[in-house]
Enzyme design. Sequence first.
Site, mmCIF file in Angstrom:
data_model
loop_
_atom_site.group_PDB
_atom_site.id
_atom_site.type_symbol
_atom_site.label_atom_id
_atom_site.label_comp_id
_atom_site.label_asym_id
_atom_site.label_seq_id
_atom_site.Cartn_x
_atom_site.Cartn_y
_atom_site.Cartn_z
ATOM 1 N N GLU A 169 -3.736 -8.165 6.091
ATOM 2 C CA GLU A 169 -3.395 -8.313 7.507
ATOM 3 C C GLU A 169 -3.719 -9.720 8.020
ATOM 4 O OE1 GLU A 169 -1.705 -6.352 9.223
ATOM 5 O OE2 GLU A 169 -1.870 -4.384 8.291
ATOM 6 N N GLN B 267 -28.713 -6.289 -1.527
ATOM 7 C CA GLN B 267 -29.975 -7.009 -1.691
ATOM 8 C C GLN B 267 -31.168 -6.135 -1.302
ATOM 9 O OE1 GLN B 267 -29.779 -9.979 -3.033
ATOM 10 N NE2 GLN B 267 -31.958 -10.470 -3.063
ATOM 11 N N THR C 124 0.840 -1.192 0.000
ATOM 12 C CA THR C 124 0.000 0.000 0.000
ATOM 13 C C THR C 124 0.879 1.247 0.000
ATOM 14 O OG1 THR C 124 -1.731 -1.168 1.217
ATOM 15 C CG2 THR C 124 -1.812 1.227 1.264
ATOM 16 N N LEU D 111 -31.437 -2.959 -1.558
ATOM 17 C CA LEU D 111 -31.685 -1.983 -2.626
ATOM 18 C C LEU D 111 -32.133 -2.630 -3.926
ATOM 19 C CD1 LEU D 111 -30.084 -0.136 -0.595
ATOM 20 C CD2 LEU D 111 -29.181 1.042 -2.601
#
Length: 389
Positions: A364, A337, A160, A339
Site C-alpha cells: 500500500e 529483544q 493478495t 524475550l
Amino acid sequence: MHVERELPNDEAHDLIDLVADIADKELATRAAEFEEAERFPRELFTLLGEAGLLTLPLDEDLGGGGQPYSVYLQVLEEIAMRWAAVAVGISVHTLSCHPVAAFGSPAQQHDLLPSMLSGRSLGAYCLSEAHAGSDPAALRARAARTTDGWQARGSKSWITHAGRADFYTSFLRTSDERRGGISCFHVEATAPGLSAGTPERKMGLRSSVTAAVHYDDVPIAMNRLIGQPGQGLHIALSALDAGRLGIAAIAVGVAQAAVDYAVGYARERETFGTRIIDHQGVGFLLADMAASVDAARALYLTAARRKDAGQDYGRQASAAKLVATETAMSVTTNAVQVLGGAGYVRDHPVERYMREAKVTQIFEGTSQIQRLVISRHLANGPGRASAPR
C-alpha cells in the site's frame, strides 16, 4: 489484549466485543498452525462474511455495515492482534469491493454486491505490476475492445488472494494515454485464460497467498467494465488512501499484540530474583513500546475521523501509515529483544509478529512513498498537493 477504545456509541462497543470474541475463538486458536503450514484460511472469510465483518464501511443501502471508518479500522486492529493475515485479507477484500460499490451501475451493484458482501465470494485487487509497483500510471497489462466486450492480456504482480479469489478487480490499460488510459473491470475467477502463478515464498503472512495473475486473452463482458473507460486510475486512487489506513490499523494491531506478549513474559520471567519488568532497562523499553503504539493508534484514528467527516485526509493517511508501520517494526523488534533467546524461536509468537510487521512498511505504498506524499503536501501547501500513490 484489552484496549481502551474511543467509540461513538453502544453499537460500536458491541461490535468490537463481538469481533474480539470471534477472533479469540476462531482466529487466535488457528493462527500459528496455519502460518506454519502456509495454509490459506478460506473458510474463515466465509465465517467472517456471515458475521457481517467483511464490508463494514460500505453503505447500508448497498448491503454493507454502514460503520464509520474509525470503527471499521478498530475492528481490523482487533483482528490483526490475533492474526494479521486475516486482517490483511479483509482489507484487500474491502478494496476489491470499493469500485463496484462506489462507481458501479445500479445493475452491477444488484448483480454483484450480494455475493461480494456476504463472504460467499472473496476478492483480489489487481493493480500492481512487476515494473509499476509505485507508479500505477505505468501499467502495461491491456484490455482491447472486441465485438461483444473486451479481451485482456498481460500480468499483475504481488496480488493478495491470487489463485484463491472468486473475483479479480482488474485495472487494465485501454488506451495509450498515460493517466487517462486505464479502466477498471470485474473479472470472475472462472474466466477462460485467467490463471495465477506460483505463490511467493514470503517472510511473513505465510497463510495469505500472494502471487502473479496472468491474463491470456481473457474475455470480459461489456457489462463488467466498472465506471467509464479511462476512469480506472481515478477509481484505483480513490481507494488507496483508505487502504493505507487499513494497513496502519493492522500494523498497530500487530504491535499491540507484541507489547501484550512481551509484557506478559516480563511479568513472569525472573532474573537475579526479580521480575525482568522491574528492571529499569526492560521496564522503560516496554513503556516506550506501549507509548508508541498508543501514538500510532491516535494518528490513524485522527485520519479516519477526517475521512468520516468528509474532509481531505490524504496527507494524514500517509502519515498514519508511515508512523504505524515504522512503529510496528520497532516494537516487534524490541519484543523479540525483551524475550531474549526465547524471542528468536517459534515457540513464542513475537518472531512471527516481527516478520509480519516488515511487510506493512512495503505494501500500500512503501515508507519512502509515504514520505514523498507528505513532503509534496508540505511543498505545495494545503489542498494543492499532487503526489504518486
